[in-house]
Scaffold this active site. Structure first.
Site, PDB file in Angstrom:
ATOM      1  N   SER A  64       0.801  -1.237   0.000  1.00  0.00           N
ATOM      2  CA  SER A  64       0.000   0.000   0.000  1.00  0.00           C
ATOM      3  C   SER A  64       0.828   1.279   0.000  1.00  0.00           C
ATOM      4  CB  SER A  64      -0.950   0.009   1.189  1.00  0.00           C
ATOM      5  OG  SER A  64      -1.986  -0.902   0.954  1.00  0.00           O
ATOM      6  N   LYS A  67       0.368   3.395  -2.919  1.00  0.00           N
ATOM      7  CA  LYS A  67      -0.820   4.267  -3.032  1.00  0.00           C
ATOM      8  C   LYS A  67      -0.420   5.753  -2.990  1.00  0.00           C
ATOM      9  CE  LYS A  67      -4.230   0.897  -1.121  1.00  0.00           C
ATOM     10  NZ  LYS A  67      -3.578  -0.379  -1.263  1.00  0.00           N
ATOM     11  N   TYR A 191      -4.262  -2.177 -10.128  1.00  0.00           N
ATOM     12  CA  TYR A 191      -4.139  -2.094  -8.661  1.00  0.00           C
ATOM     13  C   TYR A 191      -3.209  -3.191  -8.116  1.00  0.00           C
ATOM     14  CZ  TYR A 191      -5.355  -2.488  -3.741  1.00  0.00           C
ATOM     15  OH  TYR A 191      -5.265  -2.573  -2.372  1.00  0.00           O
ATOM     16  N   TYR A 241      -4.386   3.625   8.335  1.00  0.00           N
ATOM     17  CA  TYR A 241      -5.757   3.106   8.508  1.00  0.00           C
ATOM     18  C   TYR A 241      -6.288   3.466   9.885  1.00  0.00           C
ATOM     19  CZ  TYR A 241      -3.610   0.885   4.615  1.00  0.00           C
ATOM     20  OH  TYR A 241      -2.917   0.691   3.474  1.00  0.00           O
ATOM     21  N   VAL A 259       1.342  -3.837   3.801  1.00  0.00           N
ATOM     22  CA  VAL A 259       1.340  -5.129   4.507  1.00  0.00           C
ATOM     23  C   VAL A 259       2.605  -5.955   4.246  1.00  0.00           C
ATOM     24  CG1 VAL A 259      -1.164  -5.351   4.791  1.00  0.00           C
ATOM     25  CG2 VAL A 259      -0.066  -6.263   2.737  1.00  0.00           C
TER      26      VAL A 259
HETATM   27  O1  DON Z   1      -4.956  -5.084  -1.609  1.00  0.00           O
HETATM   28  C1  DON Z   1      -4.719  -5.632  -0.556  1.00  0.00           C
HETATM   29  O2  DON Z   1      -5.573  -5.850   0.293  1.00  0.00           O
HETATM   30  C2  DON Z   1      -3.306  -6.058  -0.242  1.00  0.00           C
HETATM   31  N1  DON Z   1      -2.484  -6.037  -1.417  1.00  0.00           N
HETATM   32  C3  DON Z   1      -2.725  -5.230   0.870  1.00  0.00           C
HETATM   33  C4  DON Z   1      -2.577  -3.775   0.641  1.00  0.00           C
HETATM   34  C5  DON Z   1      -1.917  -3.118   1.828  1.00  0.00           C
HETATM   35  O3  DON Z   1      -0.714  -3.072   1.934  1.00  0.00           O
HETATM   36  C6  DON Z   1      -2.758  -2.573   2.920  1.00  0.00           C
HETATM   37  N2  DON Z   1      -1.955  -2.108   3.999  1.00  0.00           N
HETATM   38  N3  DON Z   1      -1.496  -2.078   4.969  1.00  0.00           N
END
Ligand code: DON
Length: 309
Positions: A64, A67, A191, A241, A259
């Site tokens: 993320s 983003k 995405y 978050y 993550v």
């Molecule tokens: O889209 C998703 O849910 C995963 N690729 C996680 C994205 C993410 O890193 C959320 N963050 N902490």
């Protein structure tokens, strides 16, 4: 303040022996197999000096954190029009939550939760082909970091695609509200590739320089000063978050987590910082990454809430 290289070496040493390390993401095999013993930190100062410790050269899945770069590109493409389709408020819920979308007519709370980033991808796709939008992001981060070796991990992208049922739900739900315009498959293809961007702490800290330096990297202007300020504000309020309040409380810097266990943090005018430790806290943010940043701001006084001058 003691020598910065000594400070981060000391932090890396403390993290190496930490007993509580958080839980490595296990929703896809390429993330589940990363050892929780990893820890890296890189700091780029406003004068250009670079300080690293631990596994700072090892690429990891930025997830993320991408983003932030996607948002920067989308603002470049459509400017403030973006805010008609994405909010700017903390969600107070998990990064992949769907609940608010029903009462809020398919408008995600902010661009850093999954739903918001999916809308950002839809905006970036515009008339582009998915591979062009993916290429645009890759070129952008390579240019920001000054490093053409940065790549997207196709194994991670494929695994995201195969397990991304919640993201499909989010995208379809927003499509029903008219807030995803393109095909859900194409938007999510972009995405998932953004999530699969792989970078080291060094590359990430270098890529964050424009947010440290009022939108510039040296003489090159990436975004306006106002835009850099606003992206930093969103990172402070929404970058972790439902853990964003606590991150501001403990660390006091704009930051964005992923993550994969990475965090990009910005001390405006002072430093761009990347940390990586794959064990996560219950909100999906790096446990030791946050602790390392907490130690760093304690030792340097870099919190934006620290009195200046
Ligand atoms: O889209 C998703 O849910 C995963 N690729 C996680 C994205 C993410 O890193 C959320 N963050 N902490």
């Amino acid at each position: 303040m003691a020598d910065l290289s000594a400070i981060i070496a000391e932090i890396a040493e403390e993290m190496r022996f930490a007993e509580v390390r958080g839980k490595v993401a296990d929703y896809i095999p390429p993330l589940a197999s990363v050892p929780d013993t990893k820890f890296g930190i890189a700091v780029v100062m406003a004068d250009g000096s670079l300080h690293t410790a631990g596994d700072a050269e090892e690429p990891f899945s930025v997830q993320s954190i991408s983003k932030v770069f996607a948002l920067t590109l989308a603002l470049g493409a459509v400017g403030d029009q973006l805010w008609k389709r994405v909010g700017r408020e903390p969600s107070g819920s998990a990064f992949n939550s769907i609940v608010q979308l029903e009462t809020e007519q398919g408008i995600p709370r902010n661009p850093f939760i999954n739903a918001g980033a999916i809308v950002v991808c839809d905006v970036l796709l515009g008339r582009l082909e998915p591979r062009e939008a993916i290429g645009q992001l890759l070129r952008f981060v390579r240019e920001l970091a000054g490093d053409d070796s940065i790549a997207i991990d196709e194994t991670v992208a494929r695994a995201e695609q195969e397990t991304g049922f919640r993201n499909f739900a989010l995208a379809n739900y927003m499509r029903a509200f008219g807030n995803v315009h393109g095909s859900v498959e194409r938007v999510l293809g972009v995405y998932f590739h953004f999530c699969a961007l792989a970078m080291s702490c060094r590359q990430l800290a270098l890529a964050g320089r424009f947010l440290m330096d009022g939108g510039r990297v040296g003489a090159h202007r990436v975004v306006t000063e106002r835009r850099a300020r606003r992206i930093n504000a969103l990172m402070m309020s929404c970058g972790h978050y439902d853990n964003s309040g606590d991150f501001a409380f403990r660390i006091g810097l704009p930051g964005k987590s992923g993550v994969g266990g990475g965090i990009l943090a910005v001390a405006p005018g002072v430093a761009s910082i990347a940390v990586w430790s794959p064990g996560l806290n219950p909100s999906g943010n790096s446990h030791l990454g946050q602790l390392a940043l907490e130690r760093l701001v304690q030792k340097t006084g870099w919190s934006v809430f620290e009195p200046r001058g």
